[in-house]
Motif scaffolding. Sequence first.
Motif, mmCIF file in Angstrom:
data_model
loop_
_atom_site.group_PDB
_atom_site.id
_atom_site.type_symbol
_atom_site.label_atom_id
_atom_site.label_comp_id
_atom_site.label_asym_id
_atom_site.label_seq_id
_atom_site.Cartn_x
_atom_site.Cartn_y
_atom_site.Cartn_z
ATOM 1 N N ILE A 292 2.201 9.297 -5.965
ATOM 2 C CA ILE A 292 2.676 10.638 -5.616
ATOM 3 C C ILE A 292 3.819 11.085 -6.525
ATOM 4 O O ILE A 292 3.852 12.230 -6.991
ATOM 5 N N HIS A 293 4.738 10.167 -6.804
ATOM 6 C CA HIS A 293 5.957 10.555 -7.511
ATOM 7 C C HIS A 293 5.923 10.208 -8.990
ATOM 8 O O HIS A 293 6.909 10.440 -9.705
ATOM 9 N N HIS A 294 4.801 9.627 -9.444
ATOM 10 C CA HIS A 294 4.647 9.304 -10.869
ATOM 11 C C HIS A 294 5.839 8.501 -11.368
ATOM 12 O O HIS A 294 6.432 8.813 -12.414
ATOM 13 N N ALA A 295 6.200 7.515 -10.596
ATOM 14 C CA ALA A 295 7.359 6.694 -10.942
ATOM 15 C C ALA A 295 7.066 5.235 -10.628
ATOM 16 O O ALA A 295 6.233 4.926 -9.778
ATOM 17 N N ASP A 296 7.741 4.355 -11.344
ATOM 18 C CA ASP A 296 7.609 2.921 -11.095
ATOM 19 C C ASP A 296 9.013 2.333 -11.079
ATOM 20 O O ASP A 296 9.607 2.064 -12.114
ATOM 21 N N ASP A 297 9.547 2.179 -9.880
ATOM 22 C CA ASP A 297 10.940 1.767 -9.736
ATOM 23 C C ASP A 297 11.059 0.916 -8.478
ATOM 24 O O ASP A 297 10.398 1.180 -7.474
ATOM 25 N N LEU B 147 13.313 11.966 5.575
ATOM 26 C CA LEU B 147 14.673 11.844 5.059
ATOM 27 C C LEU B 147 14.802 10.656 4.106
ATOM 28 O O LEU B 147 15.416 10.766 3.036
ATOM 29 N N VAL B 148 14.240 9.525 4.494
ATOM 30 C CA VAL B 148 14.292 8.336 3.630
ATOM 31 C C VAL B 148 13.535 8.591 2.335
ATOM 32 O O VAL B 148 14.007 8.248 1.236
ATOM 33 N N THR B 149 12.363 9.203 2.458
ATOM 34 C CA THR B 149 11.546 9.483 1.273
ATOM 35 C C THR B 149 12.262 10.423 0.314
ATOM 36 O O THR B 149 12.312 10.178 -0.905
ATOM 37 N N ILE C 37 0.830 -1.204 0.000
ATOM 38 C CA ILE C 37 0.000 0.000 0.000
ATOM 39 C C ILE C 37 0.861 1.248 0.000
ATOM 40 O O ILE C 37 0.628 2.209 -0.754
ATOM 41 N N LEU C 38 1.887 1.272 0.852
ATOM 42 C CA LEU C 38 2.791 2.428 0.900
ATOM 43 C C LEU C 38 3.521 2.601 -0.429
ATOM 44 O O LEU C 38 3.684 3.729 -0.918
ATOM 45 N N ALA C 39 3.956 1.494 -1.019
ATOM 46 C CA ALA C 39 4.660 1.574 -2.295
ATOM 47 C C ALA C 39 3.730 2.091 -3.392
ATOM 48 O O ALA C 39 4.143 2.906 -4.233
ATOM 49 N N ALA C 40 2.485 1.636 -3.378
ATOM 50 C CA ALA C 40 1.520 2.104 -4.383
ATOM 51 C C ALA C 40 1.276 3.603 -4.244
ATOM 52 O O ALA C 40 1.196 4.329 -5.246
ATOM 53 N N ASP C 41 1.175 4.074 -2.996
ATOM 54 C CA ASP C 41 1.014 5.520 -2.783
ATOM 55 C C ASP C 41 2.246 6.276 -3.283
ATOM 56 O O ASP C 41 2.122 7.359 -3.875
ATOM 57 N N MET D 297 13.145 0.990 -6.282
ATOM 58 C CA MET D 297 13.550 1.829 -5.157
ATOM 59 C C MET D 297 12.363 2.161 -4.262
ATOM 60 O O MET D 297 12.491 2.255 -3.030
ATOM 61 N N ILE D 298 11.195 2.324 -4.857
ATOM 62 C CA ILE D 298 9.986 2.655 -4.085
ATOM 63 C C ILE D 298 9.622 1.497 -3.170
ATOM 64 O O ILE D 298 9.269 1.696 -1.998
ATOM 65 N N ASP D 299 9.708 0.263 -3.680
ATOM 66 C CA ASP D 299 9.430 -0.917 -2.852
ATOM 67 C C ASP D 299 10.461 -1.051 -1.737
ATOM 68 O O ASP D 299 10.116 -1.406 -0.605
ATOM 69 N N LEU D 300 11.716 -0.770 -2.068
ATOM 70 C CA LEU D 300 12.787 -0.846 -1.075
ATOM 71 C C LEU D 300 12.544 0.149 0.056
ATOM 72 O O LEU D 300 12.648 -0.202 1.242
ATOM 73 N N ALA D 301 12.203 1.381 -0.307
ATOM 74 C CA ALA D 301 11.957 2.406 0.713
ATOM 75 C C ALA D 301 10.755 2.048 1.578
ATOM 76 O O ALA D 301 10.783 2.207 2.806
ATOM 77 N N ALA D 302 9.685 1.557 0.950
ATOM 78 C CA ALA D 302 8.478 1.195 1.701
ATOM 79 C C ALA D 302 8.772 0.066 2.691
ATOM 80 O O ALA D 302 8.331 0.101 3.844
ATOM 81 N N SER D 303 9.514 -0.941 2.251
ATOM 82 C CA SER D 303 9.856 -2.059 3.129
ATOM 83 C C SER D 303 10.727 -1.595 4.288
ATOM 84 O O SER D 303 10.521 -1.990 5.446
#
Length: 215
Positions: A151-156, A199-201, A143-147, A158-164
């Motif tokens: 928000i950032h109009h990106a599919d990478d 900071l992570v985001t 859910i966090l990764a999908a948001d 890195m987004i899953d890594l940050a969410a985890s």
Amino acid sequence: MADAEQARRVYAGETMSQRIQRRRTTLIDAAIAVVADRGWRQLTVERVCESAGLIRRYFYESFADLDAITEAMIDTVADQLLTLVVRNDLDAPRDELIHTMVGEVVEYGIENPAHVRVLFGEMSSTTAAAQRRLAAIGRIVQILAADGRTIHHADDPMIDLAASLLVNGSTATLLDWLDGKIAISEQQFIDDLAALWLLVTEGAIAQLARRSGPR
């Protein structure tokens, strides 16, 4: 005749189905309390019924076995947390969005420490429980990764890594704080944890920009 039969099924203002649902909820809450107080290995049908103040017949009215109530308690906690994680105001300023969500999750942990321990504390002792818990945590991460993608109009990745990182790291830190291992006030904990989320985001966003920029 149908009206008379329905009347017999209503007791103390509740229908039969309402009574079953109430007993089911009571048993789930009792199971959560047992795990939080004694650990997964001490979870038994007898202890759940004793904690709930219900006889075994009512346990099997809602659950086939211990694995069934284990899955139900994990799903219950995950669903409650998802109501806090899922945001409808994704256009709000990033720092406000993060601070609000972090604050709500911390408040949930303060009000429901047993629930947090069930989902993020000691590893469960059965394969079914462990798999269900991993799946529940995975739903929150997704859910966090999908948001983040919205928000950032990106599919990478890195987004899953940050969410985890944020979900798993923050919940472990929340448990440490609830256990008194981090000696700061509630407000400071929320403020500092939200600042770390930011900071992570922002770091992830910067990495995405570098990755998509000129080589």
